[in-house]
Scaffold this active site. Structure first.
Site, PDB file in Angstrom:
ATOM      1  CB  SER A  78      -0.969   0.010   1.185  1.00  0.00           C
ATOM      2  OG  SER A  78      -2.049  -0.856   0.942  1.00  0.00           O
ATOM      3  CE  LYS A  81      -4.491   1.959  -0.713  1.00  0.00           C
ATOM      4  NZ  LYS A  81      -3.866   0.697  -0.320  1.00  0.00           N
ATOM      5  CB  SER A 324      -4.473   1.677   3.749  1.00  0.00           C
ATOM      6  OG  SER A 324      -3.582   1.215   2.758  1.00  0.00           O
TER       7      SER A 324
END
Length: 522
Positions: A78, A81, A324
C-alpha cells in the site's frame, strides 16, 4: 470469523532483541552513527533471507543520509498509494469532485415520465444509502411520480474490467478487493465503495442466526445456514461469497446472548447494488418505476432531473490514506484516465498518472505499476523513487493537506492516526511521523516524513520483501524512532533500543501481522 487466505502469515522465525550485529550495506558509504544503527536494525533476524530497501534523505535538499539497496525494485504493497494520491492531485486537482446524475428520456405528461430514468455515476466512492434517498427526493420534488420505462444504471464512465491485474482470486470476496465500478454505494463513512456489511446476530438456541445487510439490497442473495449455539460457546461464523457469484453465504454458529459478528464483503455486482438502493429510495419518496432495472449508457438527449457532487479530492484523501482504502486508489486511477485520455481504464489512468510523476521526481520507466493501490504483486518500485516523490511533493501547492492526510504515528484519533494510531505511542515519533504503511504476506513497508531531534526534516522509505516472520513492524518502528532521535552533526550511536517481542510469542490470530486496514481494526 474466518482467517482470510491472505491474512495467514508465514511461519514465524525466532528472533532476538531488536539490535543485532550487521555488516555495513554495500551501497551505504555513510559510516556515521546513524548509518551504523540503521545497518544494525536491518540485520534483524526477522528479515533474514529477505530483501530490504531503505533510503533516508533531507526533506528540503534531497541529499541522501543513508541508502541500502535504494534502487532495488520491490513490492510496495500500500505504499504504492503515495504515487497514486500525489499524481491524482496533479491530474485531477484538489477541488475535483465526482458527480452522480439522474436523467430522463421520453416526455413528461403531468407527473408521469413516459420513458426511462437513468442513474449515471462517475466513480463517487462517498455515496451512501442516504445520498440515494436525497437524489430520489429531488426526483420527486421535480414532479415526477411515475416512470413508465426502466430504471437504467449507467456505469460506463469506467470500463467493465472490475478487478485489477494479478489480484488474488481468494481475496475477491472481501471489501479490500471489491470490484471497481463508476456507480457504487458504500456501507459506511469510511467510504468502502462496492462493499456490503454483513451483520450476523444470534437468535434462540438451536434456531437460525439473523443476517442483516448494509446497505439493504435485493441485488445480493443470502444463503444463511448459521445457527445459534449455547451461551458462552465460542463463535464460529464464516461469511463468504463464492468466486464470481452474487451470493453471500453465512454458516457456522454464534452463541446466544453474544455480540453480533460483522464482516465486510465485496459486492459481486456493485452497480446492481447501487441501482437496487436507488430504486428503493425512489419508492420511499413516492416515485414508482413501472419497468425493470437495466444497464446501459445515458443517451445524449436525456434531460437532467437531479444531481449530487461528492466531497472534493482534498477531503477524500483523508479516509483514502488514513485507512489505506484500495478502492479509492483504483477509482482515482480510472478517473485520471477518463479525464486525460477519455478512457476510464487502468491502462489510461496509469499513463495519465505516470506523466505527472515525471514532474514529481520519479521516472515511471524505472518502475512497474499495474494498479493504484498496490494490491497487485506485479507492482515494482524502489525506496529511492518513493523518497524522491516525498521530497518533490513538498514543493506542490497541495502538499500540506496531503501531508496531514497521511497516518500520524501514535495519535489515537482514528481519522488522524489511521493505520499508525497504535504504533510508536509515547515515543519521539508520536505525533511526528507522517507515513504510509503497507503490508501483504511477506511484504511490508513504511514511507514518509519525520522531524529529527535537531529539527531537521527527513523523508524515508523502507520496503521489506520475502521475509518469513509474521510481521516486521517492530523493525520499521525502530527505524522511524531512530530517525526521530537523529541529531545531525552531534548525533551519536543509540544503543539502548528496546527489545521486541519474539515472533514465537505473537498472537495466535496472525491477521495482526498485516496492517489494520485488512481487518477493519483501525
Amino acid at each position: 470469523m474466518r482467517i482470510r487466505p491472505r491474512h495467514v502469515a508465514a511461519i514465524c522465525v525466532a528472533a532476538a532483541v531488536l539490535v543485532l550485529p550487521g555488516a555495513a550495506s554495500a551501497d551505504n558509504a555513510n559510516n556515521s552513527a546513524l548509518g551504523k544503527d540503521l545497518d544494525a536494525l536491518l540485520g534483524d533476524a526477522s528479515l533474514r533471507g529477505g530483501q530490504v530497501g531503505l533510503v533516508v534523505r533531507d526533506a528540503d535538499t534531497g541529499s541522501v543520509l543513508y541508502s541500502r539497496q535504494g534502487d532495488s525494485l520491490l513490492l510496495p504493497a500500500s505504499t504504492n498509494k503515495l504515487f497514486t494520491s500525489a499524481a491524482a492531485l496533479e491530474v485531477l486537482g484538489p477541488d475535483y469532485t465526482f458527480s452522480t446524475t439522474v436523467s430522463g428520456t421520453g416526455r413528461r405528461v403531468g407527473s408521469v415520465l413516459i420513458g426511462d430514468l437513468y442513474l449515471k455515476g462517475t466513480g463517487d466512492p462517498t455515496l451512501l444509502a442516504k445520498d440515494y434517498q436525497d437524489l430520489a427526493a429531488k426526483v420527486a420534488a421535480s414532479g415526477v411520480r411515475t416512470v413508465l420505462g426502466d430504471l437504467v444504471a449507467d456505469d460506463t464512465w469506467f470500463d467493465s474490467v472490475r478487478l485489477g491485474p494479478s489480484w488474488a482470486w481468494d481475496d475477491e470476496p472481501y471489501y479490500y478487493s471489491a470490484p471497481v465500478s463508476a456507480l457504487t454505494v458504500s456501507p459506511d463513512t469510511d467510504y468502502d465503495a462496492g462493499s456490503i456489511t454483513v451483520k450476523v446476530t444470534p437468535g434462540v438456541v438451536g434456531q437460525p442466526a439473523k443476517v442483516e445487510l448494509t446497505p439493504a439490497t435485493d441485488a445480493v442473495r443470502v444463503v444463511d445456514t448459521a445457527t445459534t449455539s449455547a451461551a458462552g460457546t465460542s463463535p464460529a461464523v464464516v461469511v463468504d461469497r463464492p468466486h464470481g457469484s452474487d451470493t453471500i453465504t453465512v454458516s457456522g454458529t454464534i452463541p446466544a446472548g453474544g455480540a453480533a459478528a460483522n464482516e465486510f464483503m465485496a459486492a459481486g455486482n456493485p452497480t446492481a447494488v447501487a441501482a437496487s438502493v436507488f430504486r428503493k429510495a425512489l419508492a420511499d419518496n413516492g416515485v414508482r418505476v413501472v419497468g425493470g432495472t437495466s444497464f446501459r449508457a445515458t443517451p445524449a438527449e436525456a434531460t437532467r432531473i437531479a444531481d449530487r457532487k461528492s466531497i472534493p479530492l482534498s477531503q477524500l484523501q483523508v479516509p483514502f490514506l488514513k485507512l489505506s482504502n484500495n478502492m479509492h486508489a483504483e477509482i482515482l486511477t480510472k478517473a485520471a484516465g477518463r479525464k486525460v485520455h477519455g478512457q476510464g481504464t487502468w491502462d489510461a489512468g496509469l499513463r495519465a498518472l505516470g506523466d505527472k510523476l515525471t514532474g514529481l521526481g520519479v521516472d515511471p520507466a524505472a518502475m512497474q505499476r499495474v494498479d493504484g493501490s498496490g494490491l497487485s504483486r506485479m507492482d515494482l518500485v524502489s525506496s529511492g523513487q518513493l523518497t524522491a516523490l516525498l521530497v518533490a511533493a513538498k514543493g506542490r501547492p497541495w502538499f500540506q493537506s496531503w501531508y496531514e492526510a497521511l497516518p500520524i504515528a501514535g495519535n489515537s484519533e482514528r481519522m488522524v492516526g489511521g493505520t499508525l494510531r497504535n504504533r510508536l505511542v509515547g515515543t519521539p515519533a508520536a505525533n511526528n511521523l507522517h507515513a504510509k504503511t503497507g503490508s501483504m504476506t511477506g511484504v511490508s513497508g513504511l514511507s514518509g516524513y519525520v522531524t529529527a531531534a535537531n529539527g531537521q526534516k527527513l523523508v524515508f522509505s523502507l520496503l521489506e520483501n520475502n521475509f518469513l516472520a509474521g510481521s516486521v513492524r517492530s523493525v520499521e518502528d525502530a527505524v522511524a524512532l531512530r530517525l526521530a532521535t537523529y541529531n545531525g552533526a552531534a548525533d551519536t550511536a543509540q544503543p539502548r533500543l528496546a527489545p521486541r517481542v519474539s515472533p514465537q510469542h505473537a498472537p495466535a490470530d496472525r491477521r495482526t501481522a498485516l496492517e489494520c486496514a485488512w481487518t477493519k481494526s483501525c
